[in-house]
Design an enzyme around this catalytic site. Structure first.
Site, PDB file in Angstrom:
ATOM      1  N   LYS A 195     130.238  51.875  13.133  1.00  0.00           N
ATOM      2  CA  LYS A 195     129.454  52.984  13.676  1.00  0.00           C
ATOM      3  C   LYS A 195     130.413  53.913  14.400  1.00  0.00           C
ATOM      4  CE  LYS A 195     125.691  54.065  16.867  1.00  0.00           C
ATOM      5  NZ  LYS A 195     124.595  53.508  17.674  1.00  0.00           N
ATOM      6  N   LYS A 248     127.875  54.006   9.402  1.00  0.00           N
ATOM      7  CA  LYS A 248     127.032  55.025  10.025  1.00  0.00           C
ATOM      8  C   LYS A 248     127.908  56.045  10.741  1.00  0.00           C
ATOM      9  CE  LYS A 248     123.771  55.496  13.774  1.00  0.00           C
ATOM     10  NZ  LYS A 248     123.125  54.880  14.898  1.00  0.00           N
TER      11      LYS A 248
HETATM   12  C1  PBG Z   1     121.380  53.480  19.461  1.00  0.00           C
HETATM   13  C2  PBG Z   1     121.324  54.226  18.166  1.00  0.00           C
HETATM   14  C3  PBG Z   1     121.709  55.553  17.901  1.00  0.00           C
HETATM   15  C4  PBG Z   1     121.397  55.796  16.578  1.00  0.00           C
HETATM   16  C5  PBG Z   1     120.840  54.622  16.055  1.00  0.00           C
HETATM   17  N1  PBG Z   1     120.840  53.650  17.057  1.00  0.00           N
HETATM   18  C6  PBG Z   1     122.222  56.617  18.766  1.00  0.00           C
HETATM   19  C7  PBG Z   1     123.510  56.592  19.431  1.00  0.00           C
HETATM   20  O1  PBG Z   1     124.413  55.791  19.165  1.00  0.00           O
HETATM   21  O2  PBG Z   1     123.593  57.427  20.315  1.00  0.00           O
HETATM   22  C8  PBG Z   1     121.622  57.107  15.877  1.00  0.00           C
HETATM   23  C9  PBG Z   1     120.681  57.385  14.783  1.00  0.00           C
HETATM   24  C10 PBG Z   1     120.603  58.801  14.329  1.00  0.00           C
HETATM   25  O3  PBG Z   1     121.317  59.708  14.770  1.00  0.00           O
HETATM   26  O4  PBG Z   1     119.758  59.021  13.461  1.00  0.00           O
HETATM   27  N2  PBG Z   1     122.616  52.981  19.788  1.00  0.00           N
HETATM   28 ZN    ZN Z   2     122.936  52.487  22.057  1.00  0.00          ZN
END
Ligand code: PBG
Ligand code: ZN
Length: 329
Positions: A195, A248
């Site tokens: 991520k 992601k």
């Molecule tokens: C929580 C999370 C996030 C997303 C999914 N789970 C946000 C982040 O890391 O700030 C992002 C999903 C999206 O942008 O559609 N950690």
């Molecule tokens: Zn988070």
């Protein structure tokens, strides 16, 4: 010999011919739709930066249960927006927390496959994905304990899959041990493995009210330019017991998806995130692109790069396009 001998256009001359020779196909079974539940509202709400995405009140599971599966969507990823936030994110692992209630409602009223996003950022008053130490640093190991508790409470509520998204080191092992100790050895973990520290999460944070108050997530999410590091991250999650792995965002990271597909045999998930979705919506609203075609092309590219499963806010719309195509004769 006459030129050209090989004519690539022979196989492109009709839609029948093109359908027969298509290399990559999308199917609604591989889509996961993210769903937002907010304890603070009693009517469905929308957010300007994510056109078409609804935030549901807790009672919303009835509307969802009847609508989604009719539209061919069988899997959802659930996020919660709690009434109360605190430094420990205690709403994330409360037995009667918003996500626990939403999961129970969905499981009792549908046969959707319910995936629980596991993080603290929607539940902490500072908006970080873990606990802060005295110096504003997100402390890894004390956070792991709370991830374990959260996973167990989500599994108790009936979650079919736990999806930790906080990017703490060792989170997969910590969650696996906690789940097994509580008797949930059958509950799989979908690991947000690679991520990235991405600006594409902006609209999500509007919807989920989860932007960090101070600082950012660069201290735990991955640097955008790092390809080898993504493989190391995924490798570690596999070693710790992940059942599925994830890259992601998706569209801007197709090379990482392809690397992961070539390297690992686990089901590979790609998350087409909020910014990817909203950019397409915004351009379409301006009449600058053909929304349906760009939507399908963006999903096809993610699949072609090697994803087996796609988490996307377009799930319902894309499923509809696929259904209409298959109905055509
Ligand atoms: C929580 C999370 C996030 C997303 C999914 N789970 C946000 C982040 O890391 O700030 C992002 C999903 C999206 O942008 O559609 N950690
Ligand atoms: Zn988070």
């Amino acid at each position: 010999m006459m030129f050209p001998e090989v004519r690539m256009r022979r196989l492109r001359q009709s839609s029948r011919m093109r359908d027969l020779t298509t290399e990559t196909r999308l199917h609604a079974d591989e889509f996961v739709l993210p769903l937002f539940f907010d304890e603070n509202i009693d009517k469905v709400k929308t957010t300007e930066s994510m056109p078409g995405v609804k935030t549901y009140p807790l009672s919303g599971y009835k509307e969802i249960a009847s609508g989604l599966q009719k539209n061919g969507i069988n899997s959802v990823l659930v996020f919660g927006i709690p009434k109360h936030k605190d430094a420990q994110g205690s709403g994330a692992y409360a037995e009667d927390g918003v996500v626990q209630k939403a999961i129970r409602g969905l499981k009792e009223n549908s046969d959707l496959l319910v995936i629980a996003d596991l993080c603290l950022c929607e539940y902490t008053d500072h908006g970080h994905c873990g606990l802060l130490d005295g110096c504003g640093y997100v402390d890894n190991d004390t956070t792991l304990e709370l991830y374990g508790k959260t996973a167990v409470s989500q599994a108790e509520a009936g979650a079919d899959i736990i999806a930790p998204s906080g990017m703490m080191d060792g989170q997969i092992a910590a969650i696996r041990i906690a789940l097994d100790d509580a008797g949930f050895e059958k509950v799989p973990i979908m690991a947000y493995s690679a991520k990235f520290y991405s600006a594409y999460y902006g609209p999500f944070r509007d919807v989920a009210c989860s932007a960090p108050g101070k600082g950012d997530r660069a201290g735990y999410q991955m640097p955008c330019g790092n390809r080898k590091e993504a493989i190391r991250e995924i490798d570690m999650d596999v070693a710790e017991g992940a059942d599925m792995i994830m890259v992601k965002p998706a569209g801007p990271y197709l090379d990482i998806i392809r690397d992961a597909a070539n390297t690992f045999d686990l089901p590979l998930v790609a998350y087409q995130v909020s910014g990817e979705y909203s950019m397409i919506k915004a351009a379409a609203q301006n009449g600058w692109i053909n929304e349906q075609r760009v939507m399908m092309e963006s999903l096809l590219a993610i699949k072609r790069a090697g994803a087996d499963i796609i988490i996307t806010y377009f799930a319902e719309e894309a499923a509809k396009v696929l259904r209409e195509k298959n109905g055509r004769n």
